[in-house]
Design a protein around this motif. Structure first.
Motif, PDB file in Angstrom:
ATOM      1  N   GLU A  57       3.495-126.144 -28.951  1.00  0.00           N
ATOM      2  CA  GLU A  57       4.185-124.850 -29.007  1.00  0.00           C
ATOM      3  C   GLU A  57       3.247-123.700 -28.668  1.00  0.00           C
ATOM      4  O   GLU A  57       3.684-122.665 -28.165  1.00  0.00           O
ATOM      5  CB  GLU A  57       4.810-124.640 -30.383  1.00  0.00           C
ATOM      6  CG  GLU A  57       3.843-124.530 -31.542  1.00  0.00           C
ATOM      7  CD  GLU A  57       3.331-125.881 -32.027  1.00  0.00           C
ATOM      8  OE1 GLU A  57       2.459-125.887 -32.932  1.00  0.00           O
ATOM      9  OE2 GLU A  57       3.776-126.928 -31.514  1.00  0.00           O
ATOM     10  N   GLU A  96       3.275-122.965 -24.812  1.00  0.00           N
ATOM     11  CA  GLU A  96       4.562-122.718 -24.167  1.00  0.00           C
ATOM     12  C   GLU A  96       4.956-121.256 -24.306  1.00  0.00           C
ATOM     13  O   GLU A  96       4.672-120.616 -25.316  1.00  0.00           O
ATOM     14  CB  GLU A  96       5.657-123.607 -24.782  1.00  0.00           C
ATOM     15  CG  GLU A  96       5.442-125.093 -24.538  1.00  0.00           C
ATOM     16  CD  GLU A  96       6.531-125.947 -25.167  1.00  0.00           C
ATOM     17  OE1 GLU A  96       7.301-125.408 -26.007  1.00  0.00           O
ATOM     18  OE2 GLU A  96       6.610-127.145 -24.844  1.00  0.00           O
ATOM     19  N   ARG A  97       5.588-120.738 -23.269  1.00  0.00           N
ATOM     20  CA  ARG A  97       6.094-119.376 -23.278  1.00  0.00           C
ATOM     21  C   ARG A  97       7.445-119.345 -22.576  1.00  0.00           C
ATOM     22  O   ARG A  97       7.775-120.236 -21.787  1.00  0.00           O
ATOM     23  CB  ARG A  97       5.140-118.422 -22.525  1.00  0.00           C
ATOM     24  CG  ARG A  97       3.820-118.156 -23.197  1.00  0.00           C
ATOM     25  CD  ARG A  97       3.958-117.245 -24.401  1.00  0.00           C
ATOM     26  NE  ARG A  97       2.627-116.855 -24.880  1.00  0.00           N
ATOM     27  CZ  ARG A  97       1.860-117.584 -25.665  1.00  0.00           C
ATOM     28  NH1 ARG A  97       2.272-118.797 -26.027  1.00  0.00           N
ATOM     29  NH2 ARG A  97       0.689-117.148 -26.071  1.00  0.00           N
ATOM     30  N   LYS A  98       8.201-118.300 -22.820  1.00  0.00           N
ATOM     31  CA  LYS A  98       9.429-118.055 -22.079  1.00  0.00           C
ATOM     32  C   LYS A  98       9.099-117.121 -20.921  1.00  0.00           C
ATOM     33  O   LYS A  98       8.444-116.097 -21.104  1.00  0.00           O
ATOM     34  CB  LYS A  98      10.471-117.389 -22.979  1.00  0.00           C
ATOM     35  CG  LYS A  98      10.940-118.249 -24.144  1.00  0.00           C
ATOM     36  CD  LYS A  98      11.777-119.420 -23.677  1.00  0.00           C
ATOM     37  CE  LYS A  98      12.343-120.194 -24.875  1.00  0.00           C
ATOM     38  NZ  LYS A  98      13.150-121.364 -24.454  1.00  0.00           N
ATOM     39  N   ASN A  99       9.549-117.483 -19.712  1.00  0.00           N
ATOM     40  CA  ASN A  99       9.286-116.611 -18.574  1.00  0.00           C
ATOM     41  C   ASN A  99      10.379-115.562 -18.445  1.00  0.00           C
ATOM     42  O   ASN A  99      11.239-115.416 -19.321  1.00  0.00           O
ATOM     43  CB  ASN A  99       9.113-117.426 -17.293  1.00  0.00           C
ATOM     44  CG  ASN A  99      10.419-118.046 -16.804  1.00  0.00           C
ATOM     45  OD1 ASN A  99      11.475-117.926 -17.429  1.00  0.00           O
ATOM     46  ND2 ASN A  99      10.360-118.737 -15.676  1.00  0.00           N
ATOM     47  N   TYR A 100      10.367-114.811 -17.359  1.00  0.00           N
ATOM     48  CA  TYR A 100      11.299-113.698 -17.175  1.00  0.00           C
ATOM     49  C   TYR A 100      12.752-114.150 -17.215  1.00  0.00           C
ATOM     50  O   TYR A 100      13.658-113.388 -17.581  1.00  0.00           O
ATOM     51  CB  TYR A 100      11.018-112.997 -15.836  1.00  0.00           C
ATOM     52  CG  TYR A 100      11.544-113.754 -14.640  1.00  0.00           C
ATOM     53  CD1 TYR A 100      12.707-113.350 -14.004  1.00  0.00           C
ATOM     54  CD2 TYR A 100      10.892-114.898 -14.170  1.00  0.00           C
ATOM     55  CE1 TYR A 100      13.207-114.058 -12.919  1.00  0.00           C
ATOM     56  CE2 TYR A 100      11.384-115.605 -13.099  1.00  0.00           C
ATOM     57  CZ  TYR A 100      12.538-115.182 -12.477  1.00  0.00           C
ATOM     58  OH  TYR A 100      13.038-115.889 -11.410  1.00  0.00           O
ATOM     59  N   GLY A 136      13.850-116.686 -19.046  1.00  0.00           N
ATOM     60  CA  GLY A 136      14.134-117.382 -20.288  1.00  0.00           C
ATOM     61  C   GLY A 136      13.822-118.858 -20.267  1.00  0.00           C
ATOM     62  O   GLY A 136      14.138-119.577 -21.220  1.00  0.00           O
ATOM     63  N   ARG A 137      13.192-119.346 -19.203  1.00  0.00           N
ATOM     64  CA  ARG A 137      12.832-120.753 -19.111  1.00  0.00           C
ATOM     65  C   ARG A 137      11.494-121.010 -19.807  1.00  0.00           C
ATOM     66  O   ARG A 137      10.595-120.179 -19.767  1.00  0.00           O
ATOM     67  CB  ARG A 137      12.739-121.197 -17.650  1.00  0.00           C
ATOM     68  CG  ARG A 137      14.049-121.095 -16.895  1.00  0.00           C
ATOM     69  CD  ARG A 137      13.896-121.675 -15.478  1.00  0.00           C
ATOM     70  NE  ARG A 137      15.143-121.610 -14.744  1.00  0.00           N
ATOM     71  CZ  ARG A 137      15.494-120.592 -13.966  1.00  0.00           C
ATOM     72  NH1 ARG A 137      14.679-119.547 -13.832  1.00  0.00           N
ATOM     73  NH2 ARG A 137      16.641-120.596 -13.326  1.00  0.00           N
ATOM     74  N   THR A 138      11.373-122.166 -20.422  1.00  0.00           N
ATOM     75  CA  THR A 138      10.123-122.537 -21.085  1.00  0.00           C
ATOM     76  C   THR A 138       9.129-123.045 -20.050  1.00  0.00           C
ATOM     77  O   THR A 138       9.433-123.960 -19.275  1.00  0.00           O
ATOM     78  CB  THR A 138      10.368-123.631 -22.140  1.00  0.00           C
ATOM     79  OG1 THR A 138      11.280-123.134 -23.125  1.00  0.00           O
ATOM     80  CG2 THR A 138       9.061-124.020 -22.821  1.00  0.00           C
ATOM     81  N   ASP A 186       3.273-111.037 -28.382  1.00  0.00           N
ATOM     82  CA  ASP A 186       4.511-110.380 -28.813  1.00  0.00           C
ATOM     83  C   ASP A 186       4.519-108.883 -28.526  1.00  0.00           C
ATOM     84  O   ASP A 186       5.405-108.165 -28.999  1.00  0.00           O
ATOM     85  CB  ASP A 186       4.717-110.612 -30.321  1.00  0.00           C
ATOM     86  CG  ASP A 186       4.875-112.088 -30.657  1.00  0.00           C
ATOM     87  OD1 ASP A 186       5.516-112.803 -29.863  1.00  0.00           O
ATOM     88  OD2 ASP A 186       4.345-112.518 -31.696  1.00  0.00           O
ATOM     89  N   GLU A 243       8.494-122.786 -11.621  1.00  0.00           N
ATOM     90  CA  GLU A 243       8.770-122.300 -12.984  1.00  0.00           C
ATOM     91  C   GLU A 243       8.568-123.395 -14.027  1.00  0.00           C
ATOM     92  O   GLU A 243       9.287-123.488 -15.022  1.00  0.00           O
ATOM     93  CB  GLU A 243      10.175-121.701 -13.074  1.00  0.00           C
ATOM     94  CG  GLU A 243      10.349-120.501 -12.160  1.00  0.00           C
ATOM     95  CD  GLU A 243      11.671-119.783 -12.357  1.00  0.00           C
ATOM     96  OE1 GLU A 243      12.017-119.506 -13.512  1.00  0.00           O
ATOM     97  OE2 GLU A 243      12.357-119.522 -11.352  1.00  0.00           O
ATOM     98  N   THR A 257       9.136-109.680 -16.986  1.00  0.00           N
ATOM     99  CA  THR A 257       8.160-110.275 -17.893  1.00  0.00           C
ATOM    100  C   THR A 257       7.316-109.206 -18.560  1.00  0.00           C
ATOM    101  O   THR A 257       7.095-108.148 -18.013  1.00  0.00           O
ATOM    102  CB  THR A 257       7.243-111.231 -17.124  1.00  0.00           C
ATOM    103  OG1 THR A 257       6.636-110.503 -16.049  1.00  0.00           O
ATOM    104  CG2 THR A 257       8.005-112.420 -16.611  1.00  0.00           C
TER     105      THR A 257
END
Length: 265
Positions: free
Chosen positions: A31, A34-38, A40-42, A86, A197, A265
């Motif tokens: 975790e 992992e990030r969410k891109n512009y 919303g995909r991981t 954040d 992505e 982003t």
């Protein structure tokens, strides 16, 4: 060109190998990577430190000062990736406004840390005081610019490939060609997953790749620790690059802020 090709290939291989090793171990838990891109995909973050390590090692083989600048840029980027994960603020002005109000953001730490590293590297790469300053501006400015254009998948890596390519073929580029090849190898290695992505390079990779581009430009204008007419007009090249990266960074700052306002982003 053979030497540049070898540098490019080694950098790409080290980037892929390091990313694979990080993916297998996932230090701190998956975790954390992992990030969410512009959209919303991981996406995974392994490509960032992998490319930063590869470029720092490759640039350091050519010029220790350049290698240190790239490493510091990557470390500062990693700090922002973690501490500022954040924080929705983007661009120079947002972090400088926060600093003015008494808040030291991770972005401000990154800004001043990379700038200091660029100036130190410039002091080792050039001899005359003005050239040292210009070299520092080029290295730090390029690092920040590449990060600022990293607003969509593949933008930063593609920019490194496009901006680094001329340095491979410019007559008399010397050490600059080797550093450019190293940056391009790492960028080429991460580009497919970035565009697909599946991964992002984050601030860690973008700043390191940008610093390498700046160091390549500095090392490519005149011989190390020299400038002026005897080195092919090195100062003219430094001035041109410094003006370009400052203008590009200012424009990129505006783009970054616009994308944030529009939900990027």
């Amino acid at each position: 060109m053979i030497r540049q090709g070898v540098s490019l290939g080694l950098s790409a291989a080290l980037t892929r190998a390091t990313a694979g090793a990080l993916r297998a171990k996932a230090p701190g838990g998956r975790e954390r990577w992992e990030r969410k891109n512009y959209a919303g995909r991981t996406v995974e973050l392994y490509a960032g430190p992998a490319s930063a390590l590869a470029v720092a090692v490759g640039a350091g083989r050519v010029s220790p000062a350049a290698g240190v600048a790239v490493a510091v840029a990557g470390i500062c980027g990693a700090y922002d990736d973690i501490a500022g994960a954040d924080d929705a603020r983007r661009g120079f002005r947002a972090h400088l406004r926060a600093l003015w109000d008494g808040e030291v953001t991770s972005g401000a730490v990154k800004l001043f840390g990379i700038s200091a590293a660029g100036l130190v590297a410039g002091a080792f790469l050039k001899e005359r005081p003005l050239d040292k300053l210009l070299a520092g501006v080029v290295i730090a400015g390029a690092a920040h610019f590449v990060n600022l254009v990293d607003v969509r998948p593949g933008r930063a890596a593609a920019a490194v490939l496009a901006l680094g390519a001329p340095g491979l073929f410019r007559a008399g580029a010397g050490a600059g060609a080797g550093i450019a090849a190293t940056a391009m190898g790492a960028a080429a290695a991460v580009l497919p997953d970035d565009l697909g992505e599946r991964a992002m390079i984050g601030d860690t990779g973008a700043h390191a790749l940008g610093a390498a581009l700046g160091a390549a430009a500095v090392a490519g204008w005149g011989s190390p620790r020299s400038s002026g007419a005897e080195s092919g007009g090195g100062r003219v090249g430094l001035v041109a690059h410094a003006a370009a990266v400052v203008a590009a960074a200012v424009y990129g700052d505006k783009v970054s802020e616009t994308v944030r306002v529009l939900g990027g982003t």
